[in-house]
Design a protein around this motif. Sequence first.
Motif, PDB file in Angstrom:
ATOM      1  N   ILE A   1      68.682  53.800  55.824  1.00 56.78           N
ATOM      2  CA  ILE A   1      69.754  54.796  55.836  1.00 56.78           C
ATOM      3  C   ILE A   1      69.785  55.635  54.572  1.00 56.78           C
ATOM      4  N   LYS A   2      68.839  55.398  53.653  1.00 58.97           N
ATOM      5  CA  LYS A   2      68.894  56.067  52.351  1.00 58.97           C
ATOM      6  C   LYS A   2      68.812  57.578  52.480  1.00 58.97           C
ATOM      7  N   GLU A   3      67.932  58.071  53.320  1.00 50.28           N
ATOM      8  CA  GLU A   3      67.773  59.529  53.439  1.00 50.28           C
ATOM      9  C   GLU A   3      69.085  60.201  53.835  1.00 50.28           C
ATOM     10  N   GLU A   4      69.849  59.556  54.709  1.00 46.71           N
ATOM     11  CA  GLU A   4      71.104  60.156  55.181  1.00 46.71           C
ATOM     12  C   GLU A   4      72.274  59.867  54.254  1.00 46.71           C
ATOM     13  N   PHE A   5      72.310  58.669  53.649  1.00 44.99           N
ATOM     14  CA  PHE A   5      73.518  58.257  52.945  1.00 44.99           C
ATOM     15  C   PHE A   5      73.345  58.014  51.448  1.00 44.99           C
ATOM     16  N   GLU A   6      72.183  58.327  50.894  1.00 42.43           N
ATOM     17  CA  GLU A   6      72.074  58.241  49.444  1.00 42.43           C
ATOM     18  C   GLU A   6      73.077  59.200  48.815  1.00 42.43           C
ATOM     19  N   HIS A   7      73.731  58.746  47.750  1.00 43.77           N
ATOM     20  CA  HIS A   7      74.768  59.552  47.114  1.00 43.77           C
ATOM     21  C   HIS A   7      74.161  60.807  46.482  1.00 43.77           C
ATOM     22  N   PRO A   8      74.872  61.951  46.553  1.00 39.87           N
ATOM     23  CA  PRO A   8      74.336  63.193  45.985  1.00 39.87           C
ATOM     24  C   PRO A   8      73.931  63.088  44.513  1.00 39.87           C
ATOM     25  N   LEU A   9      74.653  62.276  43.720  1.00 37.90           N
ATOM     26  CA  LEU A   9      74.283  62.145  42.304  1.00 37.90           C
ATOM     27  C   LEU A   9      72.880  61.575  42.156  1.00 37.90           C
ATOM     28  N   TRP A  10      72.568  60.558  42.959  1.00 44.51           N
ATOM     29  CA  TRP A  10      71.245  59.957  42.855  1.00 44.51           C
ATOM     30  C   TRP A  10      70.168  60.872  43.435  1.00 44.51           C
ATOM     31  N   LYS A  11      70.483  61.619  44.455  1.00 45.64           N
ATOM     32  CA  LYS A  11      69.515  62.591  44.969  1.00 45.64           C
ATOM     33  C   LYS A  11      69.157  63.607  43.892  1.00 45.64           C
ATOM     34  N   GLU A  12      70.160  64.009  43.129  1.00 45.08           N
ATOM     35  CA  GLU A  12      69.943  65.000  42.087  1.00 45.08           C
ATOM     36  C   GLU A  12      69.186  64.431  40.889  1.00 45.08           C
ATOM     37  N   LEU A  13      69.464  63.170  40.536  1.00 42.31           N
ATOM     38  CA  LEU A  13      68.981  62.633  39.264  1.00 42.31           C
ATOM     39  C   LEU A  13      67.834  61.628  39.392  1.00 42.31           C
ATOM     40  N   ARG A  14      67.390  61.325  40.591  1.00 43.00           N
ATOM     41  CA  ARG A  14      66.391  60.269  40.761  1.00 43.00           C
ATOM     42  C   ARG A  14      65.123  60.532  39.955  1.00 43.00           C
ATOM     43  N   GLU A  15      64.610  61.743  39.988  1.00 42.44           N
ATOM     44  CA  GLU A  15      63.373  62.028  39.267  1.00 42.44           C
ATOM     45  C   GLU A  15      63.579  61.919  37.760  1.00 42.44           C
ATOM     46  N   LYS A  16      64.746  62.334  37.283  1.00 44.94           N
ATOM     47  CA  LYS A  16      65.042  62.199  35.857  1.00 44.94           C
ATOM     48  C   LYS A  16      65.135  60.731  35.466  1.00 44.94           C
ATOM     49  N   VAL A  17      65.733  59.919  36.330  1.00 43.10           N
ATOM     50  CA  VAL A  17      65.827  58.480  36.064  1.00 43.10           C
ATOM     51  C   VAL A  17      64.431  57.869  35.966  1.00 43.10           C
ATOM     52  N   LYS A  18      63.531  58.250  36.892  1.00 45.42           N
ATOM     53  CA  LYS A  18      62.165  57.744  36.854  1.00 45.42           C
ATOM     54  C   LYS A  18      61.476  58.144  35.554  1.00 45.42           C
ATOM     55  N   GLU A  19      61.696  59.370  35.138  1.00 49.20           N
ATOM     56  CA  GLU A  19      61.071  59.880  33.912  1.00 49.20           C
ATOM     57  C   GLU A  19      61.537  59.105  32.684  1.00 49.20           C
ATOM     58  N   LEU A  20      62.839  58.800  32.637  1.00 48.88           N
ATOM     59  CA  LEU A  20      63.409  58.131  31.474  1.00 48.88           C
ATOM     60  C   LEU A  20      63.185  56.627  31.479  1.00 48.88           C
ATOM     61  N   GLY A  21      63.100  56.049  32.677  1.00 49.16           N
ATOM     62  CA  GLY A  21      63.099  54.596  32.756  1.00 49.16           C
ATOM     63  C   GLY A  21      64.383  54.032  32.186  1.00 49.16           C
ATOM     64  N   GLY A  22      65.521  54.612  32.548  1.00 45.93           N
ATOM     65  CA  GLY A  22      66.803  54.294  31.933  1.00 45.93           C
ATOM     66  C   GLY A  22      67.252  52.859  32.142  1.00 45.93           C
ATOM     67  N   GLY A  23      68.235  52.441  31.334  1.00 46.47           N
ATOM     68  CA  GLY A  23      68.717  51.079  31.353  1.00 46.47           C
ATOM     69  C   GLY A  23      69.415  50.695  32.640  1.00 46.47           C
ATOM     70  N   HIS A  24      69.315  49.383  32.982  1.00 46.12           N
ATOM     71  CA  HIS A  24      69.964  48.816  34.168  1.00 46.12           C
ATOM     72  C   HIS A  24      69.603  49.592  35.432  1.00 46.12           C
ATOM     73  N   GLY A  25      68.316  49.857  35.610  1.00 46.98           N
ATOM     74  CA  GLY A  25      67.858  50.513  36.821  1.00 46.98           C
ATOM     75  C   GLY A  25      68.246  51.968  36.936  1.00 46.98           C
ATOM     76  N   GLY A  26      68.657  52.578  35.841  1.00 47.11           N
ATOM     77  CA  GLY A  26      69.025  53.992  35.862  1.00 47.11           C
ATOM     78  C   GLY A  26      70.511  54.250  35.881  1.00 47.11           C
ATOM     79  N   MET A  27      71.316  53.208  36.156  1.00 50.07           N
ATOM     80  CA  MET A  27      72.761  53.448  36.272  1.00 50.07           C
ATOM     81  C   MET A  27      73.375  53.881  34.932  1.00 50.07           C
ATOM     82  N   ASP A  28      72.815  53.423  33.815  1.00 49.56           N
ATOM     83  CA  ASP A  28      73.347  53.828  32.509  1.00 49.56           C
ATOM     84  C   ASP A  28      73.203  55.334  32.312  1.00 49.56           C
ATOM     85  N   PHE A  29      72.025  55.861  32.637  1.00 56.04           N
ATOM     86  CA  PHE A  29      71.818  57.298  32.478  1.00 56.04           C
ATOM     87  C   PHE A  29      72.708  58.089  33.428  1.00 56.04           C
TER      88      PHE A  29
END
Length: 409
Positions: A326-354
Amino acid sequence: MSSIQTMRGVAFAPRETVRLTLIGCGGRGRGMLRELLACPKVQIVAVYDVSEEAAQKAATVVREKGKTEPKIIVGGDVRQVLDINTTDLAYIATPWSQHVPYAVAAMEAGLHAAVEVPAAVTLDECWAMVETSERTRRHCIQLENCCYGDNELMMVHLAHTGKLGTLTHGEAAYIHDLRHLLLSDQSEGLWRREPHKNSDGNFYPTHGLGPVAQAMGIHRGDRFTRLISMSSREASLTETRDVIVEDGNPKRSELYKAGDMNTSLIQTARGRTIMLQHDVVTPRPYSRGTLLQGSKGAFRDWPAGVFLEADPKTPHHGGWADIETIKEEFEHPLWKELREKVKELGGGHGGMDFVMNWRLVQCLHEGLVPDMDVYDAAAWSAPGPLSEDSVRLGNMPVEFPDFTRGHWE
């Protein structure tokens, strides 16, 4: 309803650059500095700590990112770094007992405050945050990173779009084996064992509770009304201490009052229930025990899964489905927007900190209403002292304060 002017729905004043002062430069504070410096339109104005080494390390983090070196303040009155002419937000990452004193000082100085979890450890502190925020018209935001996890935000999105139907029940926990940290002679081991010696209850309620509260719309149409709590016997911390701490160490004479597992039940004004658990001393895998139940389906995490009823007339009893379905339909807009940035940073706690820090900066920069306000900080922290009260009273129900004074409706 109270005539006191509420902070519900109050937006930040927009600003071109978000100017921050970091209070508390230990491991958590420096980790958050790295996340904040990855956000646009941020300036670290000053760093403050009682340890010169920690403050210097924090300044080095800023300098290595090519930013203007912050003012370094070591010890003394924290108000010396709370300058409204140079700073917009005090970012507080200290031991728990200092959260509210520093947050209140920041708001009194005209700054907004963002404070690590739990924001408060007593009911008096909860009210001090609320009353200071209302009087000064400054926000006090709890830095609850778990509200910005990918799975947690998907759960919130499912709830708010009605996919789970009428919400009835939630479960939340903090299950984390911290025995060696609690018994160490450095970092959090210097202070985090104290509650286990002096009280019995849920000392760390917000990680699990925050996302469930957001999904249920707490303070946005519902509120917590009462809590009942009980604890198991104590065993694991004592037994571990007796194995790893040498004879003659003062720790060997400590008595631990807190039970290994605390379980609390919270009731809401709209008739929902939440089971909240805390266990940081037994050998088991980490979990936040997340579950959100509605009339049309359920979402869980640790392990993640979703169960959606395709047709109310044909209930089924299959297993949990992978949330990737269900991720494609129900992933939250914030994560859709920031997922690539999270991957780039390798942020803390799976990206939730960033994601948490990016969103906080965005709200300050654009003049938005914050996702979490002082009433959330108070209500999500309050199960700590309320659970202690209930356990002490023989597991009796205790009333949950309405920190919004009626504005939750």
